[in-house]
Design a protein around this motif. Structure first.
Motif, short mmCIF file in Angstrom:
data_model
loop_
_atom_site.label_atom_id
_atom_site.label_comp_id
_atom_site.label_asym_id
_atom_site.label_seq_id
_atom_site.Cartn_x
_atom_site.Cartn_y
_atom_site.Cartn_z
N HIS A 1 78.01 50.79 16.76
CA HIS A 1 77.98 49.51 17.47
C HIS A 1 79.35 48.86 17.43
N LEU A 2 79.81 48.44 18.61
CA LEU A 2 81.12 47.77 18.68
C LEU A 2 81.03 46.31 18.28
N ASP A 3 79.83 45.74 18.24
CA ASP A 3 79.74 44.32 17.87
C ASP A 3 79.98 44.14 16.37
N SER A 4 80.47 42.97 16.02
CA SER A 4 80.75 42.65 14.61
C SER A 4 80.15 41.29 14.27
N VAL A 5 80.17 40.95 12.99
CA VAL A 5 79.84 39.57 12.60
C VAL A 5 81.11 38.74 12.87
N PRO A 6 80.98 37.40 12.91
CA PRO A 6 82.21 36.59 13.03
C PRO A 6 83.05 36.79 11.76
N ASN A 7 84.36 36.85 11.92
CA ASN A 7 85.25 37.10 10.78
C ASN A 7 84.89 38.39 10.05
N GLY A 8 84.58 39.42 10.82
CA GLY A 8 84.13 40.68 10.26
C GLY A 8 85.27 41.64 9.98
N GLY A 9 84.88 42.87 9.62
CA GLY A 9 85.87 43.90 9.29
C GLY A 9 86.17 44.79 10.49
N TRP A 10 87.12 45.69 10.32
CA TRP A 10 87.55 46.53 11.44
C TRP A 10 86.74 47.82 11.56
N LEU A 11 85.92 48.13 10.55
CA LEU A 11 85.26 49.44 10.52
C LEU A 11 83.75 49.41 10.77
N ASP A 12 83.09 48.35 10.33
CA ASP A 12 81.64 48.26 10.42
C ASP A 12 81.20 48.44 11.88
N GLY A 13 80.54 49.56 12.14
CA GLY A 13 80.04 49.82 13.49
C GLY A 13 81.05 50.49 14.39
N ALA A 14 82.30 50.02 14.35
CA ALA A 14 83.33 50.55 15.25
C ALA A 14 83.74 51.97 14.84
N LEU A 15 83.83 52.21 13.53
CA LEU A 15 84.16 53.56 13.07
C LEU A 15 83.18 54.58 13.66
N ASN A 16 81.88 54.24 13.62
CA ASN A 16 80.85 55.16 14.12
C ASN A 16 81.12 55.53 15.58
N VAL A 17 81.45 54.50 16.38
CA VAL A 17 81.63 54.71 17.82
C VAL A 17 82.91 55.52 18.09
N ILE A 18 84.00 55.13 17.43
CA ILE A 18 85.28 55.78 17.70
C ILE A 18 85.30 57.21 17.14
N ALA A 19 84.70 57.41 15.98
CA ALA A 19 84.59 58.78 15.44
C ALA A 19 83.70 59.60 16.38
N GLY A 20 82.63 58.99 16.89
CA GLY A 20 81.75 59.68 17.83
C GLY A 20 82.49 60.07 19.10
N LEU A 21 83.38 59.21 19.56
CA LEU A 21 84.19 59.50 20.75
C LEU A 21 85.08 60.71 20.49
N GLU A 22 85.65 60.75 19.30
CA GLU A 22 86.54 61.87 18.95
C GLU A 22 85.75 63.19 18.94
N VAL A 23 84.53 63.13 18.42
CA VAL A 23 83.67 64.32 18.39
C VAL A 23 83.31 64.74 19.82
N LEU A 24 82.99 63.75 20.65
CA LEU A 24 82.65 64.01 22.05
C LEU A 24 83.82 64.70 22.78
N ARG A 25 85.02 64.20 22.54
CA ARG A 25 86.21 64.81 23.16
C ARG A 25 86.35 66.27 22.73
N ARG A 26 86.18 66.50 21.43
CA ARG A 26 86.34 67.87 20.91
C ARG A 26 85.32 68.80 21.59
N ILE A 27 84.07 68.32 21.66
CA ILE A 27 83.02 69.17 22.24
C ILE A 27 83.28 69.40 23.73
N ALA A 28 83.70 68.35 24.43
CA ALA A 28 83.99 68.49 25.88
C ALA A 28 85.06 69.54 26.11
N THR A 29 86.08 69.54 25.25
CA THR A 29 87.18 70.50 25.41
C THR A 29 86.74 71.91 25.03
N GLU A 30 86.10 72.02 23.89
CA GLU A 30 85.72 73.35 23.38
C GLU A 30 84.80 74.09 24.36
#
Ligand SMILES: [Zn+2]
Length: 412
Positions: free
Chosen positions: A77-106
């Motif tokens: 999830h890209l949404d955060s709490v107010p005054n939140g951190g940079w990783l909660d939810g966003a790491l999942n999405v961005i890491a998932g994007l990286e995996v998607l790119r790898r699979i698309a290429t492979e």
């Protein structure tokens, strides 16, 4: 284009730059900053061989079609709490994007199974007090009538805030369509607690999300003058509550991963010259095992009765909220353990205290598992939330391994 964990970290920093201020991340769902994050993300996926749409609840779906329609879902999830951190939810999405790119290429854009990356809408419930909103619509466990009239701090109705983002709350049930062909769901998340750091482990396998029992407990005694009422003549409601506050620790400690918290204590009349006549406390109890949770609930009730009698008071309970434990899929737990072990050399299985979108997906009957990466100092929902870059990179690699193993598993 092979897997590039460093790019994922660079993109997380880009997102932080775009959507944070000096107090932390401000990607609160249904706000302009959140929409800006989603726009940024849409631009990232544009050049990939994917289909991109928002469902009826505002969940953001990126689909890489495969030879089979059976789908592996990767979420965050890209949404955060107010005054939140940079990783909660966003790491999942961005890491998932990286995996998607790898699979698309492979697989030259045509993997054996379909890969779907989902950015859930309003995981945090920060603005309207309703967590897991988008994933509950997906799972069919939504509560539209109760939710539509929720208001934010400024009196804006949830229904209206959603409409501003082109989401009609009455159409939520249409989001269930996205369940079609979903064969498995995986989610990476920061731990948001201190367990992995204390054990010196970068990664962990999440057994499931704990069930929760949440109650208000009110002790009734007798308001009395603090000068004229002898100690042995008092009916002190706070004394009974205080005994319970200590006892719930003993109750929780009997079980390995159980937690009990008294988060709020209110005394009435609450003045320095009066014995407390009424004391209201809250109790939050959590465990992954439903029978342990039920046992702890019973023991806390019995203890409260005992302390009420000892202090010549009465006690009443009223439930605020509860949810059953959601254990994840046993075969996917094994795959996750392999992925973690291959990446970090060791593995640890642990329950999640916080709820996650993965719990809703699992409740929809889709085989689900989550992976945790260590949080520094166990702190989250705060601008100091952090994880070492070494561990972040490992988490992207481990999620990628889990994705490959799960794709194989789906084809079996
Ligand atoms: Zn989260």
């Amino acid at each position: 284009m092979s897997l590039d964990p460093k790019r994922a970290i660079a993109e997380l920093k880009e997102l932080r730059e775009l959507t944070s201020d000096e107090n932390g991340a401000q990607r609160v769902a249904w706000t302009d900053t959140w929409l800006k994050a989603r726009e940024w993300f849409a631009a990232k996926v544009k050049s990939l061989p994917i289909e991109h749409h928002y469902d009826a609840a505002g969940n953001n779906w990126i689909t890489l079609p495969g030879a089979s329609e059976k789908s592996l879902l990767i979420g965050g999830h890209l949404d955060s709490v107010p005054n939140g951190g940079w990783l909660d939810g966003a790491l999942n999405v961005i890491a998932g994007l990286e995996v998607l790119r790898r699979i698309a290429t492979e697989f030259a854009g045509n993997p054996p199974v379909t890969i779907r990356l989902v950015d859930w809408a309003d995981e945090e419930g920060a603005r309207f007090g309703r967590s897991l909103l988008g994933s509950s619509a997906f799972a069919g466990t939504h509560s539209i009538e109760a939710d539509r009239i929720r208001t934010d701090r400024d009196g804006v109705k949830m229904e209206d805030a959603l409409r501003r983002c082109d989401v009609e709350i009455d159409k939520f049930p249409n989001a269930e369509k996205e369940q079609k062909n979903a064969a498995a769901y995986i989610e990476l998340h920061i731990e948001q607690g201190p367990v992995l750091e204390r054990m010196g482990l970068p990664l962990g396998v999440v057994l499931g999300t704990k069930g929760v029992e949440r109650h208000i407990i009110t002790f009734h005694g007798q308001e009395a003058h603090s000068g004229s009422t002898p100690m042995n003549a008092r009916r002190d409601a706070l004394a009974a509550a205080a005994k319970l506050a200590l006892e719930i620790r003993t109750i929780a400690k009997k079980h390995a991963d159980a937690v009990c918290t008294m988060g709020s204590v209110k005394t009435f009349p609450g003045i320095v010259t009066a014995v407390v006549g009424r004391c209201e406390v809250t109790l939050d109890q959590r465990d992954l095992d439903a029978s342990v949770l039920a046992q702890m609930y019973l023991e806390a009730q019995q203890a409260s009765q005992r302390f009420a009698v000892e202090e010549n008071c009465m006690v009443e309970w009223s439930r605020l909220w509860n949810i059953e434990p959601v254990p994840f899929h046993s075969q996917l737990l094994d795959l996750c353990e392999q992925a973690v072990r291959e990446t970090s050399g060791t593995s640890h299985r642990m329950p999640s205290g916080p709820l996650h979108d993965a719990a809703e997906v699992s409740r929809a009957g889709i085989p689900t598992v989550m992976m945790f990466v260590q949080s520094l100092k166990g702190i989250s929902h705060n601008k100091i939330e952090d994880t070492t870059e070494e561990h972040l990179e490992m988490s992207v690699v481990a999620l990628d391994r889990l994705a490959s193993k799960t794709m194989d598993w789906i084809q079996k």
